[in-house]
Design an enzyme around this catalytic site. Structure first.
Site: not given
Ligand SMILES: NC(=O)c1ccc[n+]([C@@H]2O[C@H](COP(=O)([O-])OP(=O)(O)OC[C@H]3O[C@@H](n4cnc5c(N)ncnc54)[C@H](OP(=O)(O)O)[C@@H]3O)[C@@H](O)[C@H]2O)c1
Length: 495
Positions: A238, A285, A289, A325, A350, A353, A373
């Protein structure tokens, strides 16, 4: 007050002396001269180092059984140790096991030269807390200062060590009780609060895992420590520690940002311990959360709406959960000059984030579609926003759009992630006027490269990350964050 010793680990005496002088100039009270690292260590070198640095030095001749490089054992070691103790150093480190037989003689010789004797024991493997405690007492019985170092496997073991140190603060013999590894860092950060005689800080390469860098240790010296950190499980790489350490250093705050790898089953215990450990706040993280949103005493409006917390502020045992966020995404849209009111947006993903992004976009007046997905998860997200969001299955995306904004809220494209490539086909990217990739590592993500090929402007998630971090920092410290310094450090790390 705890003295800070920079650990000098080099193979050559002249270089050790040079490094030691620089470290002393940079705020170390002492240097630990790791004599075992010096090739061909002999009486002449020992005398020279004692003469030039002795009053500011701990002389340590660590044996291999204790994690050191001094291969001379038996009589040759005894002779070396006698030579070391016969010089004037501020402290000499004598090992409980390796030097046990001759320890009393060594201590007498050292005392004759005005040197204080640290009797130490380093466990190679994590041990039960009672063993660490008994060994500490055994060291205390033989030296002026007792030192015990043990790896700690998890946060609970670190708390147990801290409790041992805390009940011991009224004993006449000073002590040093350190847990090594990431989970043990809190034992080092609380060194002053626990009345530890010496804080061993890293200078260059850390001599032991979890050592605080000299600059961080110096920032904490003699001040009420503020412990901050990142809570999750497992903790992947991170940028948050770097960003927050940069901010704390820029403002010279007596605080440190530590990793807390806490599985869900230990979360309640962690929350019970936050006050005892002087934890003033932490980021949250994956995958905690949502769990934390159900455990904190109070939620801000965004965290309550989303049922997810990424920042917790602790004050007088009262925990308040925030979702910075939401703030980070909203402010980054403004900073980019992106007006989304009455515009159309497609959010890919979904998870947590995506929910923060959808929340902001709806509040700004955008018309939002979500694809994912797992379609059921997209539908659940839409449900939680009272069906103000339209769900578009991946397979029908080619018939949807165009959109003013496309947001990737999946980890696809992230360095080291299991899924390389694009979150949606390039033909779908072509239907967006602006591309926002929440992924920030690498800076030029595959999605942003596709946008560039298509002449579409876009941004990575770095600004969102920085703005959410800045907000968290302000909530914890009450001070404006040094945003430019934080950004520079993050960009440098991503180069
Ligand atoms: N820039 C920033 O400040 C910031 C802040 C927060 C998060 N983020 C980034 O945002 C991303 C998502 O974070 P999150 O907290 O929302 O994670 P999360 O709750 O685990 O959700 C992940 C999402 O990505 C999808 N996904 C994961 N692997 C996949 C794959 N191989 N193919 C297709 N879809 C896939 C999941 O789909 P399913 O529902 O089908 O599993 C779900 O919709 C991360 O990369 C994180 O680093 C960035």
């Amino acid at each position: 007050m705890t003295k800070i010793a920079a650990v000098i680990l080099v193979g050559n005496a002249a270089e050790a002396e040079r490094q030691a002088r620089i470290a002393l100039g940079k705020g170390a009270d002492l240097v630990e001269l790791r004599l075992d690292e010096i090739v061909d260590l002999g009486p002449k070198t020992i005398r020279h180092l004692a003469k030039s640095l002795g009053e500011h030095a701990i002389a340590t001749n660590r044996s291999p059984g204790q994690g050191g490089a001094q291969r001379r054992g038996g009589a040759p070691r005894s002779a070396l140790m006698k030579e070391i103790c016969g010089q004037r150093f501020a402290y000499v480190d004598v090992e409980l096991e390796e030097d046990g037989a001759g320890l009393d003689v060594l201590a007498r010789v050292a005392h004759d030269h005005g040197t204080r004797v640290i009797v130490s024991h380093h466990f190679a493997e994590a041990v039960e807390v009672h063993r660490a405690s008994e060994t500490l007492e055994a060291c205390a019985a033989r030296g002026d200062i007792a030192k015990v170092v043990t790896p700690v496997a998890d946060f609970e073991a670190a708390i147990q060590l801290i409790d041992v140190a805390r009940v011991r603060t009224d004993r006449p013999r000073p002590m040093i009780l350190i847990g090594t590894g990431p989970a043990g860092m809190v034992t080092r950060a609380l060194a002053d609060a626990l009345d530890q005689e010496i804080q061993y800080a890293s200078w260059g390469n850390a001599a032991a895992p979890g050592q605080l860098p000299l600059a961080t240790a110096a920032r904490l010296r003699g001040r009420e420590p503020i412990i901050l950190g990142l809570v999750g499980h497992p903790l992947g790489h991170s940028l948050s520690p770097l960003i927050h350490e940069t901010a704390l250093a820029a403002l010279h705050l007596p605080a440190v940002y530590l990793p807390f790898d806490i599985p869900l089953e230990s979360l309640d215990q962690f929350l019970l311990a936050v006050d005892r450990l002087r934890i003033r706040g932490f980021n949250v993280t994956h995958p905690l959360k949502e769990s934390l949103s159900q455990r904190v005493d109070e939620l801000d409006a965004d965290a309550e709406r989303l049922g997810a917390v990424n920042t917790v502020v602790v004050q007088d045992s009262w925990t308040v959960g925030h979702n910075t966020d939401v703030y980070g995404f909203r402010v980054s849209l403004r900073a980019l000059g992106l007006r989304v009111g009455d515009r159309t947006a497609l959010v890919v993903g979904a998870g947590g984030a995506a929910r923060a992004v959808v929340h902001v976009l709806l509040r700004e007046g955008a018309s939002v579609q979500v694809t994912n997905r797992t379609i059921a998860r997209a539908e659940a997200l839409a449900d939680s926003f009272d069906d103000l969001v339209a769900v578009v299955p991946m397979e029908t995306l080619q018939r949807a759009g165009p959109w003013d904004l496309l947001v990737n809220a999946t980890p696809i494209g992230m360095k080291g992630a299991v899924a390389p490539g694009l979150p949606v086909p390039e033909a779908i990217v072509a239907k967006a006027a602006f591309v926002y990739d929440l992924v920030y590592n690498p800076t030029a993500t595959p999605l942003l490269q596709a946008a560039r090929r298509l002449n579409r402007p876009g941004t990575s998630g770095l600004d969102m990350l920085l703005h959410q971090a800045a907000k968290a920092f302000e909530l914890w410290t009450g001070q404006s964050s040094p945003f430019d310094a934080m950004r520079r450090a993050a960009k440098e790390a991503l180069r």
